[in-house]
Scaffold this motif. Structure first.
Motif, PDB file in Angstrom:
ATOM      1  N   TYR A   1      -2.115   5.643   2.614  1.00 51.51           N
ATOM      2  CA  TYR A   1      -2.166   4.231   2.256  1.00 51.51           C
ATOM      3  C   TYR A   1      -1.445   3.268   3.201  1.00 51.51           C
ATOM      4  O   TYR A   1      -1.671   2.072   3.121  1.00 51.51           O
ATOM      5  CB  TYR A   1      -1.645   4.029   0.824  1.00 51.51           C
TER       6      TYR A   1
ATOM      7  N   GLY B   1       0.846  10.555   0.354  1.00 49.65           N
ATOM      8  CA  GLY B   1       0.558   9.232  -0.202  1.00 49.65           C
ATOM      9  C   GLY B   1       0.768   8.123   0.815  1.00 49.65           C
ATOM     10  O   GLY B   1      -0.024   7.188   0.909  1.00 49.65           O
TER      11      GLY B   1
ATOM     12  N   GLU C   1      13.413   3.249  -8.858  1.00 47.16           N
ATOM     13  CA  GLU C   1      12.436   3.240  -7.769  1.00 47.16           C
ATOM     14  C   GLU C   1      11.046   2.915  -8.305  1.00 47.16           C
ATOM     15  O   GLU C   1      10.304   2.141  -7.694  1.00 47.16           O
ATOM     16  CB  GLU C   1      12.409   4.596  -7.042  1.00 47.16           C
TER      17      GLU C   1
ATOM     18  N   LYS D   1      10.502  13.881 -13.246  1.00 39.57           N
ATOM     19  CA  LYS D   1       9.220  14.569 -13.013  1.00 39.57           C
ATOM     20  C   LYS D   1       8.144  14.054 -13.966  1.00 39.57           C
ATOM     21  O   LYS D   1       7.017  13.777 -13.565  1.00 39.57           O
ATOM     22  CB  LYS D   1       9.376  16.092 -13.201  1.00 39.57           C
TER      23      LYS D   1
ATOM     24  N   LYS E   1       1.173   6.966  -6.551  1.00 36.40           N
ATOM     25  CA  LYS E   1      -0.009   7.793  -6.804  1.00 36.40           C
ATOM     26  C   LYS E   1       0.265   9.268  -6.535  1.00 36.40           C
ATOM     27  O   LYS E   1      -0.433  10.128  -7.060  1.00 36.40           O
ATOM     28  CB  LYS E   1      -1.124   7.311  -5.874  1.00 36.40           C
ATOM     29  N   TYR E   2       1.241   9.565  -5.699  1.00 37.62           N
ATOM     30  CA  TYR E   2       1.431  10.960  -5.296  1.00 37.62           C
ATOM     31  C   TYR E   2       2.809  11.559  -5.553  1.00 37.62           C
ATOM     32  O   TYR E   2       2.955  12.775  -5.492  1.00 37.62           O
ATOM     33  CB  TYR E   2       1.063  11.133  -3.822  1.00 37.62           C
ATOM     34  N   ALA E   3       3.828  10.732  -5.809  1.00 31.35           N
ATOM     35  CA  ALA E   3       5.176  11.286  -5.973  1.00 31.35           C
ATOM     36  C   ALA E   3       5.212  12.309  -7.109  1.00 31.35           C
ATOM     37  O   ALA E   3       4.466  12.189  -8.081  1.00 31.35           O
ATOM     38  CB  ALA E   3       6.186  10.174  -6.242  1.00 31.35           C
ATOM     39  N   ARG E   4       6.042  13.294  -6.961  1.00 29.68           N
ATOM     40  CA  ARG E   4       6.198  14.341  -7.980  1.00 29.68           C
ATOM     41  C   ARG E   4       7.459  14.149  -8.795  1.00 29.68           C
ATOM     42  O   ARG E   4       7.666  14.809  -9.813  1.00 29.68           O
ATOM     43  CB  ARG E   4       6.225  15.714  -7.298  1.00 29.68           C
ATOM     44  N   THR E   5       8.340  13.296  -8.324  1.00 30.56           N
ATOM     45  CA  THR E   5       9.556  12.981  -9.079  1.00 30.56           C
ATOM     46  C   THR E   5       9.988  11.575  -8.663  1.00 30.56           C
ATOM     47  O   THR E   5       9.905  11.224  -7.494  1.00 30.56           O
ATOM     48  CB  THR E   5      10.648  14.051  -8.848  1.00 30.56           C
ATOM     49  N   ILE E   6      10.378  10.770  -9.642  1.00 25.04           N
ATOM     50  CA  ILE E   6      10.714   9.376  -9.320  1.00 25.04           C
ATOM     51  C   ILE E   6      11.680   8.830 -10.361  1.00 25.04           C
ATOM     52  O   ILE E   6      11.552   9.120 -11.557  1.00 25.04           O
ATOM     53  CB  ILE E   6       9.416   8.526  -9.221  1.00 25.04           C
TER      54      ILE E   6
ATOM     55  N   ASP F   1       7.721  16.989  -4.021  1.00 25.69           N
ATOM     56  CA  ASP F   1       7.762  15.526  -4.015  1.00 25.69           C
ATOM     57  C   ASP F   1       7.676  14.993  -2.593  1.00 25.69           C
ATOM     58  O   ASP F   1       6.922  14.067  -2.296  1.00 25.69           O
ATOM     59  CB  ASP F   1       9.061  15.071  -4.681  1.00 25.69           C
TER      60      ASP F   1
ATOM     61  N   TYR G   1       0.813  -1.215   0.000  1.00 23.90           N
ATOM     62  CA  TYR G   1       0.000   0.000   0.000  1.00 23.90           C
ATOM     63  C   TYR G   1       0.849   1.269   0.000  1.00 23.90           C
ATOM     64  O   TYR G   1       0.495   2.270  -0.615  1.00 23.90           O
ATOM     65  CB  TYR G   1      -0.983  -0.010   1.169  1.00 23.90           C
ATOM     66  N   ARG G   2       1.979   1.236   0.705  1.00 26.55           N
ATOM     67  CA  ARG G   2       2.878   2.393   0.661  1.00 26.55           C
ATOM     68  C   ARG G   2       3.403   2.612  -0.751  1.00 26.55           C
ATOM     69  O   ARG G   2       3.500   3.748  -1.228  1.00 26.55           O
ATOM     70  CB  ARG G   2       4.066   2.188   1.600  1.00 26.55           C
TER      71      ARG G   2
ATOM     72  N   TYR H   1       1.947   1.847  -3.463  1.00 31.58           N
ATOM     73  CA  TYR H   1       0.832   2.411  -4.229  1.00 31.58           C
ATOM     74  C   TYR H   1       0.676   3.906  -3.924  1.00 31.58           C
ATOM     75  O   TYR H   1       0.517   4.728  -4.829  1.00 31.58           O
ATOM     76  CB  TYR H   1      -0.446   1.652  -3.894  1.00 31.58           C
ATOM     77  N   GLY H   2       0.735   4.248  -2.630  1.00 27.89           N
ATOM     78  CA  GLY H   2       0.592   5.642  -2.211  1.00 27.89           C
ATOM     79  C   GLY H   2       1.674   6.526  -2.810  1.00 27.89           C
ATOM     80  O   GLY H   2       1.405   7.645  -3.252  1.00 27.89           O
ATOM     81  N   ILE H   3       2.900   6.024  -2.843  1.00 29.49           N
ATOM     82  CA  ILE H   3       4.001   6.824  -3.393  1.00 29.49           C
ATOM     83  C   ILE H   3       3.834   6.982  -4.907  1.00 29.49           C
ATOM     84  O   ILE H   3       3.963   8.081  -5.441  1.00 29.49           O
ATOM     85  CB  ILE H   3       5.367   6.197  -3.038  1.00 29.49           C
TER      86      ILE H   3
END
Lengths: 336, 336
Positions: free
Chosen positions: B267, B263, A275, A326, A266-271, B256, A259-260, A262-264
């Motif tokens: 979750y 996030g 990762e 981004k 769904k919300y991360a702004r840069t990846i 981020d 779930y974490r 998924y949360g990341i």
């Protein structure tokens, strides 16, 4: 349809690839050829295939490495349609069919490298398709073939059948429990190589592994296919057991991890690509374990979309690594 | 209304607390008293307050530490209504008003510790309220007071006005840039202590800091209040500048960080109090910076809800640390 868009009910086997290495008897191997003969041989094979009466020939399109944009070349490699080795080879070309499940690399390590790639666990089907295309080409050229050794290839490890059968597996539980190392060692003893997502030397980001035969000599094509099939089934069983054990012994930890992830996503702004693949892998495992219920199941496609060239292709321009990270986060947010 | 539920438009100052330390002249300080005299003195003060004609007295309720459940005691401390020191003190009691913004601890370090706590930056208002309650008590008991030294207290650092004015500030940008260490040092030189969320020795989880006067002697109450107010305003200005700089120089990183925090909170299936506070702090900063727009703004309340005893209180039973971490994640998911 390209392999990662195919519907696939197999929780563990992602895709199947069959590759045949072939050379023409009238030319030396590419590493011993000069620019002119390479061009001559390449055009000869291109013409053989494109002018053949087979229905296959109508499907293929030729891409010259010299003419392709950097991003487009890399994207072909990310989609597993060409090898990363081909990127710097300006004398080579690749023929790809409309459905993007067949490709023929010309003048890579061998004169011809014919590949069929399909979603899911389809070794027989992929091999039969590859064999059919091989027969069409064989009608029009003279392959380098020795009665004792079989097909002759630039590198001795491909001599014999010239066949590499490889299966991409998603093995998150075996990776998490570190059991994969033991499996890699014992598979080696059986003549089976387990490598990262992009083959030799690549890392298994996203817990994706290529399982393939190491030697092609001394066994028939059927035997090789059966051997790989057998090992893949065994590894899949190990993965299933490992997932079951994880759920039994560490359910809270696993649920939280999934779930974490998924949360990341769904919300991360840069990846980063690395990762993103690791997190997508966690969510994919969670989906297959019945822990997380997400509408968009195209997680394997998302891993390919997370690759650098794919991101640039979507942005329609060159990006700095920061801009790419981004854009990747944005694409994933939109997709998930 | 309890401080963390009060509407507060201040982005940086979370709450204001004023505490007066008082002792009765007829008894020695608590550490020099025996069980019986402690009980006698305690009941005497309780009666003074509860039987006074003041409207305040009708608001107060007495809680004996001996009678309170462990979870309830801890929850009072988590809500800043009693000190953590009081938890193990079976001879003490606390009077708390209905609105939970006033409390009087009896027989802690001093005979009386009167506290007013309010949401936001309200030093004058909190001091005036504390002063009013102090006057009511003063009418009915004889305080230990010296013409030269002022109010006498168990520990010399409280002698004089007996006043501690403390302000809880949310300083995520100063924490992130590590500037807080320099500010803590220089504030020390000005007689101002900067400590963690729960005062002396506690950590500043969630980037929450208590700013308070260190000495209460040699200055009038008004001077102490003005001094704390002054420093708090300066620190708030530093925090504002630090947030602005972070946005100018590291906008991508900050965005981020904030969205990932959101996030994960949304979750996660299991989360520690420490991690929860850190992530809530990130989201709170993001909200105050205008980066993230979330409906539920009660993030400070959520930090209190993330405390162990609060979680147990919500579950209505004793929980193991693992169960608590799961319940915390659940409460946060529901709240956010």
């Amino acid at each position: 349809m390209i392999w990662y868009k195919e519907k696939n009910d197999n929780d563990i086997v992602v895709s199947t690839r069959v590759r045949l290495a072939r050379n023409l008897s009238k030319y030396p191997f590419p590493n011993a050829m000069n620019k002119e003969t390479i061009k001559k041989a390449r055009e000869e094979i291109e013409n053989c295939i494109m002018n053949s009466n087979s229905t296959l020939s109508k499907d293929f399109k030729i891409y010259n490495m010299l003419d392709l944009e950097d991003t487009d070349k890399k994207m072909l490699a990310e989609k597993h349609l060409i090898s990363f080795d081909l990127l710097d080879n300006k004398d080579s070309s690749v023929l790809i069919n409309k459905d993007e499940n067949m490709s023929v690399m010309l003048m890579e390590e061998d004169h011809l490298r014919l590949q069929v790639i399909m979603g899911g666990f389809k070794l027989d089907e992929a091999y039969e398709t590859a064999n059919r295309v091989d027969d069409v080409i064989d009608e029009n050229v003279q392959y380098a073939f020795d009665a004792d050794f079989g097909y002759l290839t630039s590198c001795p490890t491909n001599t014999g059948t010239g066949l590499r059968a490889s299966v991409m597996m998603h093995l998150p539980a075996l990776t998490m429990t570190n059991s994969i190392q033991r499996i890699i060692s014992s598979a080696g003893g059986l003549g089976i190589a387990i490598r990262g997502m992009y083959g030799e030397g690549s890392k298994a980001y996203g817990s994706l592994y290529q399982i393939s035969n190491q030697v092609t000599l001394g066994l028939t094509e059927k035997e090789i296919i059966e051997k790989v099939k057998n090992i893949v089934n065994q590894i899949a069983e190990h993965e299933k057991q490992a997932r079951k054990k994880l759920l039994e012994n560490n359910r809270d930890y696993i649920e939280d991890k999934i779930y974490r992830a998924y949360g990341i996503l769904k919300y991360a702004r840069t990846i980063s690509s690395k990762e993103a693949k690791a997190l997508i892998s966690d969510v994919l495992m969670g989906k297959n374990m019945g822990i997380i219920d997400i509408d968009n199941g195209e997680l394997i496609e998302l891993m390919i979309m997370a690759e650098p060239a794919y991101i640039e292709h979507m942005s329609k321009k060159k990006l700095s690594p920061e801009e790419r990270d981004k854009k990747r986060a944005e694409l994933i947010r939109d997709a998930i």
